[in-house]
Design an enzyme around this catalytic site. Sequence first.
Site, PDB file in Angstrom:
ATOM      1  N   GLY A   3      34.536 -20.083  47.033  1.00 56.10           N
ATOM      2  CA  GLY A   3      34.116 -19.060  46.089  1.00 56.10           C
ATOM      3  C   GLY A   3      33.084 -19.676  45.168  1.00 56.10           C
ATOM      4  N   ASP A 191      26.584 -15.752  46.578  1.00 54.76           N
ATOM      5  CA  ASP A 191      26.519 -17.213  46.492  1.00 54.76           C
ATOM      6  C   ASP A 191      25.226 -17.692  45.855  1.00 54.76           C
ATOM      7  OD1 ASP A 191      28.513 -16.648  48.876  1.00 54.76           O
ATOM      8  OD2 ASP A 191      28.955 -18.630  48.042  1.00 54.76           O
ATOM      9  N   LYS A 202      28.504 -14.306  51.842  1.00 54.17           N
ATOM     10  CA  LYS A 202      29.262 -14.576  53.074  1.00 54.17           C
ATOM     11  C   LYS A 202      28.668 -13.867  54.286  1.00 54.17           C
ATOM     12  CE  LYS A 202      32.228 -16.593  53.221  1.00 54.17           C
ATOM     13  NZ  LYS A 202      31.954 -18.037  53.400  1.00 54.17           N
TER      14      LYS A 202
END
Lengths: 293, 293
Positions: A3, A191, A202
């Site tokens: 994460g 991200d 992702k």
Amino acid sequence: MRGAPAIGVAGAYAVALGGLNARATARDDFLKEVSDIISVIAGTRPTARNLFHALERMRRAADIDGDVAGIKAALVEEAVRIHEEEAGATLELSEHGAALIPGGSKVLTHCNTGPLATTGYGTALGVIMRASETGKDIKVFATETRPLLQGARLTAWELKKAGIPVTLITDSMAGYFMAKWEIDCVIVGADRIAANGDTANKIGTYSLAVLAHEHGIPFYVAAPTTTIDPSLATGADIPIEQRQPEEVTHIQGVCIAPDCEVANPAFDVTPCRYITAIITEKGIVKPPYGEWG
Amino acid sequence: MRGAPAIGVAGAYAVALGGLNARATARDDFLKEVSDIISVIAGTRPTARNLFHALERMRRAADIDGDVAGIKAALVEEAVRIHEEEAGATLELSEHGAALIPGGSKVLTHCNTGPLATTGYGTALGVIMRASETGKDIKVFATETRPLLQGARLTAWELKKAGIPVTLITDSMAGYFMAKWEIDCVIVGADRIAANGDTANKIGTYSLAVLAHEHGIPFYVAAPTTTIDPSLATGADIPIEQRQPEEVTHIQGVCIAPDCEVANPAFDVTPCRYITAIITEKGIVKPPYGEWG
């Protein structure tokens, strides 16, 4: 550890811990050791921006007058501050995002973006949980998120624990449910976000964004501003981590494929034109992106 | 047993075998028993057209003058004929389809559509193998095809065995590779094709079609004409099999999710507007569909 926000916080604590355990006693030697530690940690994951953001802050925190003990204390303080700020940011962005989700919504999310992934309240999952907490009737479709199944293993579990109705689906089922008008919006984490809003997240996020676009379904990205990388004009230059083939060919140790060539990009980039809005702790930004406040 | 053409052939043999083992000796009792057998087999799988097509043929084959022994022989003959015709159709359609695939193509396919699924040469995979056999340099991206992983377990294996370069990817990676212009066309099989060309196929097919459309990549469906259901004007009325949640929550016996609500539609419907051409043993049909020759 996974994460993007959690990786950033963990990276900061790793530098602080490395500093506390450093062998050097002279200031210059110590700073060199800390710098080496930061380089090692920076080399662990290439895609998520939050890690580099945290490491830059830790590098600046070490750059103070004073002796080794003083710098050690400053590193610990900075890591704690990064943790607190990141946790605070997820709570704030969840509040902003919750306002975007009408009551009665069926929300599709991808991967895992809750407390487990953020050390805080969550990003996409934070928005969903906050909307639910404010009394809105929210139902969630959680994609299992191959190859590492974070949606099945973590998101479905976190939602169940929070008492929010969740339906687990494979990644390949998103289009089916959109076509049946069973999904009102999509919300994902990030991200790394380029200056123009292009978003790395992702693997599979891009496919969901294209599908949402085709069905006229709002597609939201939720992330703290530490995920934004203003040094990249577009997403074309975001480095994409390519991971081991075994993550695809083996599921929890069970082999599911013959010995063959495998591709395993861990992230993809969603161009900003597919993103309805980006939700940060500073508010909601709609296209054209670039003014991050 | 899986794969729409193979299910049709297996269904025909099941009726023949049921007929051979029937207890009834009087003609009317025997025909009633065969009719009951056909009803039971018809109830096993709702989506693939080929099964119903084969069962209709078996029902007609039983509807002849003569005694029980004669009808038994007719049923066996008809099942063998269905098998031979289906195998022949896949070879012919593969020949037609191979002409559509330029040398040097990187082809994405979904699920499994080779000899294992068709009792013959294959549909989508038949086209790929035929193109390769004719000397074209073909590379394949095979999606793993969750939940049952037919792409990983069967397609990757069949392609490897055939010596055709294959890269295994998760279903969620198709968009990533299309965006990198690494996929030149998509070719899939079908479970049922409505009169207008709307095509039911393995879950995830629709998402691939939307992605291909967005990237301007040709999207082909390969199927024998036994897959076409002219009684349905559009795909809206194709029944979609909903399968057990355990196929999503467990992978080869390993649990990958908490106890939660799961959806498991086994197929989706791709509207004909996303389909560049449908390849059957009778040739290549482009939109508007409906004239199946």
